[in-house]
Design an enzyme around this catalytic site. Structure first.
Site, PDB file in Angstrom:
ATOM      1  N   MET A 150       0.833  -1.204   0.000  1.00 46.18           N
ATOM      2  CA  MET A 150       0.000   0.000   0.000  1.00 46.18           C
ATOM      3  C   MET A 150       0.869   1.257   0.000  1.00 46.18           C
ATOM      4  O   MET A 150       0.470   2.286  -0.529  1.00 46.18           O
ATOM      5  CB  MET A 150      -0.944   0.000   1.219  1.00 46.18           C
ATOM      6  N   SER A 453       8.527 -53.922 -31.981  1.00 46.85           N
ATOM      7  CA  SER A 453       7.967 -54.398 -33.240  1.00 46.85           C
ATOM      8  C   SER A 453       9.091 -55.040 -34.043  1.00 46.85           C
ATOM      9  O   SER A 453      10.187 -54.479 -34.138  1.00 46.85           O
ATOM     10  CB  SER A 453       7.379 -53.210 -34.003  1.00 46.85           C
ATOM     11  N   SER A 525       3.333 -53.840 -25.946  1.00 51.11           N
ATOM     12  CA  SER A 525       3.105 -53.388 -24.563  1.00 51.11           C
ATOM     13  C   SER A 525       4.341 -52.702 -23.981  1.00 51.11           C
ATOM     14  O   SER A 525       5.019 -53.240 -23.117  1.00 51.11           O
ATOM     15  CB  SER A 525       2.658 -54.553 -23.664  1.00 51.11           C
TER      16      SER A 525
END
Lengths: 615, 300
Positions: A150, A453, A525
């Site tokens: 303030m 894969s 997975s």
């Protein structure tokens, strides 16, 4: 200083540079909490690292760790203590940095009252909305709005009034009921311990008076029905059997009728045992040991509740989740849940929507990132006793623990049960899984093939299935071809979809094993958490994780389906090994070195290993 | 319902008891560190309450430096008569006869206390060590968790601590990791003394003022507790009315001049005086941010 005081827990929140550390430092200083030697250090540090040109820099009293002193920001929740004649305060100092929602939530979790700081020069910011939202979410119902600095706006009343009315609008939207506002300055000490001459237009109490006027939350918990989470069963000898815990709501007297949850058994309280002698009554907040009038089953994690007003029991509920881990939350993944002294396994079955904590509006979300908040459906592996969070933090607030890293990954607040446990009646199965298996003369098993894969999973799994078939075993093979094209054709390859893909496969594998079959699953997975989920669904000793291990370079060189080439060309996104991670198993039952071993030898080895394990 | 509100001491007591019961229920092999100081006294008192009418479900462990005050050893022996108590001395410290005079306070503390504690915990396989540290003691402790996880090497990583919400403690850990648990986290020095007074908890007489032989060193009074004390040239012990606010190894524990001869006197003195209790500890001022460094290395 009186020995009998109330204990109040306070959370301080504000944006970076709102002067929060300065305000807390000032409170400590004004209340004489800062010892002379620390004060001397403060004077010294203010000159060397202070930001106030050699004047006392109160922020230095609270900014503790070396790292943050160097960075000039608060990086974690810190706790401070001060006391007035009436109250001892524990202050949780919640940092204001954008990315630290988790710290703010942590700091607010135990608070009775909050000080929310707003820089008078800046007014209400998005961060202010965020803090207000979290206070509302975490059930902090008493808020002191401190308009700071303030002094830097010349104690301008109009500016102050504008900020307060802006905030009142937010508070109303968030149902923050008890609100007080005060103009302050940490640097000059205005309105902190005494009323400031610079703000003659402010006629309210000082900051310290406001804080002392707050109510500890036990106050309203005493009027609620009894709740006590049982921490342990005390059995020092054959003649004594007591249940130790901390009363989270209500009061208890000898003779009171209680109900033990989730079993629902009832008894009467015989004694309230403490080391200071038996008590005629115990109230919320006290740690006691209860004995009952007759022997009933009750163990750690059970809840002792008022017999005529027990808490709910459910295995599915709606909850707000605050995410804290750097690894996002995906629906379908399993976490350990802890609530009171109870633990269970939890899965988020559905993210209903995310919540924007600046606009408070719902948004679409398929996963929850760190510091995100979302409304979710949660499913547990068993029914637990709970109360809605808005009534009880102790029986409505939970944490989620990552089963892999064991970090505290998130926090949740239960709103209501989606399905009450007493509505669930498992069909009593007269023909059970053992009967299924017996008719086939085999023991069910799940052979879970994982690997990159092109590693050769399906080739090997096919050979294993042929061998088992030749041995007269009834098998089934689940792989990408028969699952991805059917059951899971609605799923893509994002991280969230991959998690769901494997979850469904794991559930199917479990059902088929229950039917007595030997299930071969051949899926990349890639994530450890999902494979562990599959393992946890299976019966002990029936799950075999088979790691078909090849170096990425070998799999890529094989590239039977030309997928690696496409992935490298950027035509396939989220391809495991290329732009999506593969987490190799840490505890696979069988590892196949598929670069060195032929598929036929691998199949031989797997069948031999499983036969050996089961003989 | 104001009459049913718990006083701050009762609320703190209840919270600490809850924490102690959680450690006992959720860890495989907990141990309570016992240093004979006032905080240890309060912790032991709370543990007795937590498990009443049963016995303590864990042993006490004193990591000895061989340089404690004689009064403290008497206190320890009294505790050992009542509870299972393990005394551990780092074999390295014994082999090298480590002491504060030849090795300096830093090496003395590191070898006997930091390394001694580390070795004791791993030798006995304790997976949770309960200690009496408080967050108000020192700035780096202000951010310490109640359940503080330590790596396999027992290091504290202040940036990798788990958030603690409500009264829920995440007690999961990997093999080799362990916990330090601080049931007195939310107590202040004044709370401890008020509780000692309210509960009449026995403490080592060194906390009370008495005439004691002391010498002046580094701006504080060091007590000549036994014949091993080495005097600097020109030093001559003198009798002063002093007391200790914290206790450790006697050559490293500074006394303050005081007439406080009862707990009530001490409380009055703390409220009126303005020196923090760790001021008397020579080890905190070794290097800047020294406590934070010691904690990362495994000091309690």
């Amino acid at each position: 200083m009186a020995a009998e005081k109330a204990l109040l827990r306070l959370v301080a929140c504000g944006s970076v540079d709102d002067g929060k550390s300065t305000l807390i430092g000032r409170l400590l200083y004004d209340l004489g909490t800062v010892p002379d030697d620390q004060l001397a250090a403060l004077e010294r540090d203010s000159k060397t690292v202070g930001t106030r040109g050699g004047e006392l820099d109160f922020a230095l009293l609270v900014d503790g760790l070396m790292a943050e002193r160097e960075q000039g920001i608060t990086i974690d929740v810190a706790y401070r203590y001060f006391a007035t004649d009436k109250c001892k305060f524990i202050v949780a100092d919640g940092p204001g940095h954008t990315q630290y929602t988790r710290n703010m939530v942590t700091a607010a979790s135990n608070a009775d009252v909050a000080i929310l700081l707003i820089d008078a020069r800046k007014g209400v910011l998005t961060q202010t909305r965020r803090h207000a939202y979290i206070l509302s979410l975490m059930g902090v119902r008493q808020v002191v709005l401190a308009i700071t600095k303030m002094d830097l706006i010349g104690y301008d009343r109009a500016a102050y009034d504008k900020i307060v009315s802006d905030f009142v609008e937010i508070a109303a939207a968030l149902e923050l009921p008890r609100l007080a506002a005060i103009p302050v300055s940490g640097v000059s000490g205005d309105n902190i311990a005494s009323r400031s001459a610079s703000t003659p237009w402010y006629d309210g109490p000082t900051l310290i008076d406001l804080l002392e006027g707050a109510e500890p939350r036990e106050a309203d918990r005493n009027d609620q029905p009894l709740r006590m989470s049982v921490q342990s069963v005390v059995r020092p000898n054959l003649d004594f059997r007591g249940f130790a815990g901390r009363i989270s709501a209500g009061a208890v007297k000898p003779g009171d009728a209680i109900r033990i949850l989730p079993s629902g058994r009832t008894a009467k309280v015989a004694r309230i045992v403490t080391a200071d002698g038996d008590l005629p009554e115990a109230v919320a907040g006290q740690s006691v040991t209860l004995t009952l009038d007759h022997e009933v089953d009750c163990s750690r994690g059970d809840v002792i509740a008022a017999a005529d007003a027990p808490c709910e029991i459910a295995d599915q509920f709606q909850a707000t989740i605050v995410w804290m881990s750097e690894t996002p939350l995906y629906p379908g993944r399993r976490y350990a849940l802890k609530i009171g002294a109870t633990q269970a396994h939890a899965t988020i079955t559905d993210i209903r929507h995310g919540i924007d904590i600046e606009t408070f509006e719902p948004n679409q979300a398929r996963q929850i990132e760190a510091n995100g908040i979302a409304l979710c459906n949660v499913s547990l592996d068993r029914a637990i006793p709970f109360d809605p969070f808005e009534r009880s933090r102790d029986l409505g607030g939970f944490i989620l623990i990552d089963p892999d890293t064991f970090e505290t990954a998130g926090a949740g607040l239960i709103h209501f049960a989606l399905r009450r446990a007493h509505n669930v009646h498992w069909q009593a199965l007269e023909i059970d899984r053992d009967a299924h298996a017996a008719i086939k003369g085999q023991r069910p098993a799940i052979l879970w093939f994982t690997g990159l894969s092109g590693a050769g999973k399906s080739t090997i799994a096919n050979l294993v299935e042929k061998k088992l078939h030749a041995m007269g075993r009834h098998t089934v093979l689940l792989d990408g071809d028969n699952i991805r094209h059917g059951l899971n054709r609605d799923l893509g390859f994002t991280q969230a979809d991959r998690v769901e893909n494997i979850r469904r496969v794991a559930e199917v594998a479990k059902l088929m094993a229950d039917a007595g079959l030997i299930v071969l699953v051949s899926f990349i997975s890639p994530f450890r958490a999902e494979r562990d989920l599959a393992r946890n669904l299976a019966r002990e000793g029936e799950f075999y994780e088979i790691f078909v291990d090849v170096p990425l370079a070998v799999a890529e060189a094989r590239d039977v389906k030309g997928l690696y080439k496409k992935a490298r060309a950027g035509e396939l996104k989220n391809f495991t090994g290329i732009d999506s991670p593969y987490e190799p198993p840490e505890k696979a039952e069988i590892r196949i070195d598929a670069a060195a071993m032929s598929p036929a030898d691998a199949a031989e080895k797997i069948v031999a290993a499983i036969s050996a394990a089961r003989s | 319902m104001a009459s049913k509100r718990l006083s701050h001491l009762k609320a703190l007591e209840a919270e600490s008891i809850h924490i102690l019961r959680e450690v006992a229920a959720e860890t495989a092999r907990p141990v309570m560190l016992y240093s004979m100081g006032k905080d240890s006294g309060v912790l032991l008192h709370l543990a007795k309450k937590a498990f009443f009418p049963g016995k303590l479900p864990f042993p006490l462990l004193h990591v000895d430096t061989t340089w404690k005050f004689r009064d403290m050893y008497a206190m320890r022996d009294a505790a050992a008569a009542e509870h299972e108590l393990i005394v551990y001395r780092n074999p390295d410290g014994e082999a090298k006869n480590v002491n504060p005079f030849d090795h300096g306070s830093e090496a003395h503390t590191t070898i006997w206390k930091t390394e001694g504690l580390r070795k004791a915990l791993s030798e006995f396989g304790f997976d949770a060590a309960i200690g009496g540290a408080r967050r108000d003691e020192e700035k780096s402790r202000a951010k310490e968790r109640i359940f503080s996880i330590r790596s396999e090497h027992q290091r504290w990583d202040p940036k990798n601590q788990r958030p603690e919400l409500w009264s829920l403690y995440n007690t999961k850990k990997r093999a080799g990791e362990s916990f330090r648990v601080f049931p007195l986290s939310n107590w202040t020095e004044l709370d401890v003394w008020q509780y000692i007074e309210a509960e009449n908890i026995p403490i080592v007489p060194l906390y009370y003022s008495a005439e004691r032989p002391v010498v002046r060193r580094s701006g504080t009074w060091i007590m000549v507790d036994d014949a091993r004390m080495r005097l600097e040239p020109g030093e001559k012990p003198e009798m002063r009315r002093v007391r200790f606010r914290t206790l450790g190894c006697y050559p490293l524990s500074g006394a303050v001049e005081s007439d406080a001869a009862s707990v009530a006197d001490i409380i009055r003195e703390i409220i009126e005086s303005n020196a923090s209790e760790r001021q008397g500890r020579l080890i905190d001022s070794d290097t800047p941010s020294s406590m934070e460094k010691k904690k990362q290395e495994g000091y309690f």
